[in-house]
Design a protein around this motif. Structure first.
Motif, PDB file in Angstrom:
ATOM      1  N   SER A  51      35.059  61.406  38.235  1.00 32.70           N
ATOM      2  CA  SER A  51      33.939  62.113  38.855  1.00 32.70           C
ATOM      3  C   SER A  51      33.838  61.824  40.345  1.00 32.70           C
ATOM      4  O   SER A  51      32.765  61.553  40.881  1.00 32.70           O
ATOM      5  CB  SER A  51      32.623  61.756  38.150  1.00 32.70           C
ATOM      6  OG  SER A  51      32.676  62.141  36.794  1.00 32.70           O
ATOM      7  N   GLY A  52      34.987  61.859  41.031  1.00 42.31           N
ATOM      8  CA  GLY A  52      35.011  61.670  42.471  1.00 42.31           C
ATOM      9  C   GLY A  52      34.851  60.228  42.925  1.00 42.31           C
ATOM     10  O   GLY A  52      34.606  59.974  44.106  1.00 42.31           O
ATOM     11  N   ARG A  53      34.984  59.278  41.994  1.00 45.95           N
ATOM     12  CA  ARG A  53      34.830  57.864  42.333  1.00 45.95           C
ATOM     13  C   ARG A  53      36.049  57.077  41.872  1.00 45.95           C
ATOM     14  O   ARG A  53      36.628  57.359  40.828  1.00 45.95           O
ATOM     15  CB  ARG A  53      33.576  57.285  41.684  1.00 45.95           C
ATOM     16  CG  ARG A  53      32.297  57.974  42.192  1.00 45.95           C
ATOM     17  CD  ARG A  53      31.050  57.311  41.686  1.00 45.95           C
ATOM     18  NE  ARG A  53      30.791  55.995  42.264  1.00 45.95           N
ATOM     19  CZ  ARG A  53      30.250  55.776  43.456  1.00 45.95           C
ATOM     20  NH1 ARG A  53      29.931  56.790  44.241  1.00 45.95           N
ATOM     21  NH2 ARG A  53      30.035  54.537  43.886  1.00 45.95           N
ATOM     22  N   ALA A  99      43.416  57.747  25.828  1.00 41.59           N
ATOM     23  CA  ALA A  99      44.469  58.591  26.416  1.00 41.59           C
ATOM     24  C   ALA A  99      44.030  60.048  26.495  1.00 41.59           C
ATOM     25  O   ALA A  99      44.400  60.758  27.431  1.00 41.59           O
ATOM     26  CB  ALA A  99      45.761  58.457  25.613  1.00 41.59           C
ATOM     27  N   THR A 100      43.233  60.508  25.543  1.00 35.24           N
ATOM     28  CA  THR A 100      42.779  61.907  25.525  1.00 35.24           C
ATOM     29  C   THR A 100      41.862  62.238  26.695  1.00 35.24           C
ATOM     30  O   THR A 100      41.657  63.408  27.001  1.00 35.24           O
ATOM     31  CB  THR A 100      42.059  62.224  24.201  1.00 35.24           C
ATOM     32  OG1 THR A 100      40.974  61.290  24.044  1.00 35.24           O
ATOM     33  CG2 THR A 100      43.007  62.128  23.019  1.00 35.24           C
ATOM     34  N   ALA A 101      41.307  61.217  27.372  1.00 36.38           N
ATOM     35  CA  ALA A 101      40.410  61.452  28.509  1.00 36.38           C
ATOM     36  C   ALA A 101      41.149  61.468  29.844  1.00 36.38           C
ATOM     37  O   ALA A 101      40.533  61.679  30.882  1.00 36.38           O
ATOM     38  CB  ALA A 101      39.310  60.396  28.528  1.00 36.38           C
ATOM     39  N   ILE A 102      42.451  61.255  29.807  1.00 31.54           N
ATOM     40  CA  ILE A 102      43.231  61.280  31.053  1.00 31.54           C
ATOM     41  C   ILE A 102      43.685  62.714  31.281  1.00 31.54           C
ATOM     42  O   ILE A 102      44.457  63.262  30.510  1.00 31.54           O
ATOM     43  CB  ILE A 102      44.448  60.340  30.961  1.00 31.54           C
ATOM     44  CG1 ILE A 102      43.991  58.903  30.665  1.00 31.54           C
ATOM     45  CG2 ILE A 102      45.253  60.401  32.260  1.00 31.54           C
ATOM     46  CD1 ILE A 102      45.125  57.971  30.304  1.00 31.54           C
ATOM     47  N   ASP A 134      33.799  64.243  31.672  1.00 31.94           N
ATOM     48  CA  ASP A 134      32.983  64.148  30.460  1.00 31.94           C
ATOM     49  C   ASP A 134      33.173  62.819  29.723  1.00 31.94           C
ATOM     50  O   ASP A 134      32.418  62.501  28.815  1.00 31.94           O
ATOM     51  CB  ASP A 134      33.297  65.305  29.506  1.00 31.94           C
ATOM     52  CG  ASP A 134      32.859  66.648  30.078  1.00 31.94           C
ATOM     53  OD1 ASP A 134      31.885  66.668  30.876  1.00 31.94           O
ATOM     54  OD2 ASP A 134      33.485  67.666  29.741  1.00 31.94           O
ATOM     55  N   CYS A 135      34.167  62.058  30.112  1.00 34.29           N
ATOM     56  CA  CYS A 135      34.413  60.749  29.503  1.00 34.29           C
ATOM     57  C   CYS A 135      33.417  59.743  30.072  1.00 34.29           C
ATOM     58  O   CYS A 135      33.210  59.680  31.287  1.00 34.29           O
ATOM     59  CB  CYS A 135      35.839  60.298  29.789  1.00 34.29           C
ATOM     60  SG  CYS A 135      36.202  58.604  29.271  1.00 34.29           S
ATOM     61  N   THR A 136      32.834  58.961  29.208  1.00 34.02           N
ATOM     62  CA  THR A 136      31.947  57.880  29.651  1.00 34.02           C
ATOM     63  C   THR A 136      32.726  56.579  29.587  1.00 34.02           C
ATOM     64  O   THR A 136      33.189  56.175  28.520  1.00 34.02           O
ATOM     65  CB  THR A 136      30.698  57.792  28.753  1.00 34.02           C
ATOM     66  OG1 THR A 136      30.004  59.039  28.817  1.00 34.02           O
ATOM     67  CG2 THR A 136      29.786  56.662  29.197  1.00 34.02           C
ATOM     68  N   ILE A 137      32.868  55.936  30.739  1.00 29.95           N
ATOM     69  CA  ILE A 137      33.543  54.641  30.784  1.00 29.95           C
ATOM     70  C   ILE A 137      32.503  53.584  30.422  1.00 29.95           C
ATOM     71  O   ILE A 137      31.443  53.522  31.052  1.00 29.95           O
ATOM     72  CB  ILE A 137      34.131  54.364  32.184  1.00 29.95           C
ATOM     73  CG1 ILE A 137      35.154  55.449  32.554  1.00 29.95           C
ATOM     74  CG2 ILE A 137      34.770  52.983  32.230  1.00 29.95           C
ATOM     75  CD1 ILE A 137      35.677  55.357  33.972  1.00 29.95           C
ATOM     76  N   PRO A 138      32.786  52.766  29.407  1.00 32.87           N
ATOM     77  CA  PRO A 138      31.810  51.730  29.022  1.00 32.87           C
ATOM     78  C   PRO A 138      31.453  50.829  30.210  1.00 32.87           C
ATOM     79  O   PRO A 138      32.341  50.323  30.901  1.00 32.87           O
ATOM     80  CB  PRO A 138      32.527  50.945  27.924  1.00 32.87           C
ATOM     81  CG  PRO A 138      33.555  51.901  27.379  1.00 32.87           C
ATOM     82  CD  PRO A 138      33.974  52.736  28.556  1.00 32.87           C
TER      83      PRO A 138
END
Length: 192
Positions: A51-53, A99-102, A134-138
């Protein structure tokens, strides 16, 4: 062409990740020298962009400097593997990103950059991984984030101790700032 000549190997200790080598050399002035060096397995450093970060992992304790440091995901390149092969593993292990979020992995270099000192040799691979917004990084895996902008890079350069992480970050900045965007990269260097 160097006038140095390797005379003999005194000792060699090999492990999975590192080799210690003692040798005798004749230098260009004709003197015999004992030379000790360490050869390490190549390193892979991944710049996650979410997300741009830019995202750094939670600080990790480093026995060599006896404190925790901020880093990007990274690790050693196992024998028989290519740098792209281990990016999903590194992101899962260090950021909890499946891997599906890459959405994209881009190599910054096609050959390893040689990290060489008088005592140590190894190659460095730099990669950029675009992570689906859309992936949330813990949160427990995140050490620090910074905008993928020039001020954000400066902020991370002040916080990073790892020279390999700093080198990969600077090369990413250089390539994007000079329009030499890595092949197929989705991330762009923002104007601000």
């Amino acid at each position: 062409m160097s006038a140095w000549t390797r005379l003999s190997e005194i000792v060699r200790l090999d492990s999975q990740w590192v080799s210690l080598i003692g040798e005798r050399w004749r230098c260009d002035k004709g003197q015999e020298l004992e030379y000790w060096r360490v050869e390490k397995v190549d390193s892979v450093i991944v710049l996650p962009v979410h997300s741009g970060r830019l995202v750094c992992v939670s600080p990790t304790f480093r026995p060599g400097i006896q404190r925790e440091t901020l880093d990007f995901p990274g690790g050693r390149l196992p024998a028989g593997k290519q740098p792209l092969d281990i990016v999903p593993f590194l992101l899962e292990r260090e950021l909890g990103v499946p891997a599906t979020a890459i959405s994209q992995i881009t190599a910054l270099n096609q050959q390893p950059w040689m990290i060489n000192s008088a005592f140590s040799n190894q190659g460095l691979w730099g990669l950029v991984a675009d992570i689906d917004p859309d992936c949330t990084i813990p949160q427990q895996h995140i050490g620090q984030t910074a905008p993928a902008t020039a001020p954000g890079v400066a902020q991370l350069l002040d916080a990073l101790d790892c020279l390999q992480c700093r080198a990969v970050l600077l090369e990413w900045q250089r390539q994007l700032a000079h329009g030499a965007e890595p092949d197929g990269a989705l991330c762009r260097w923002p104007e601000n």
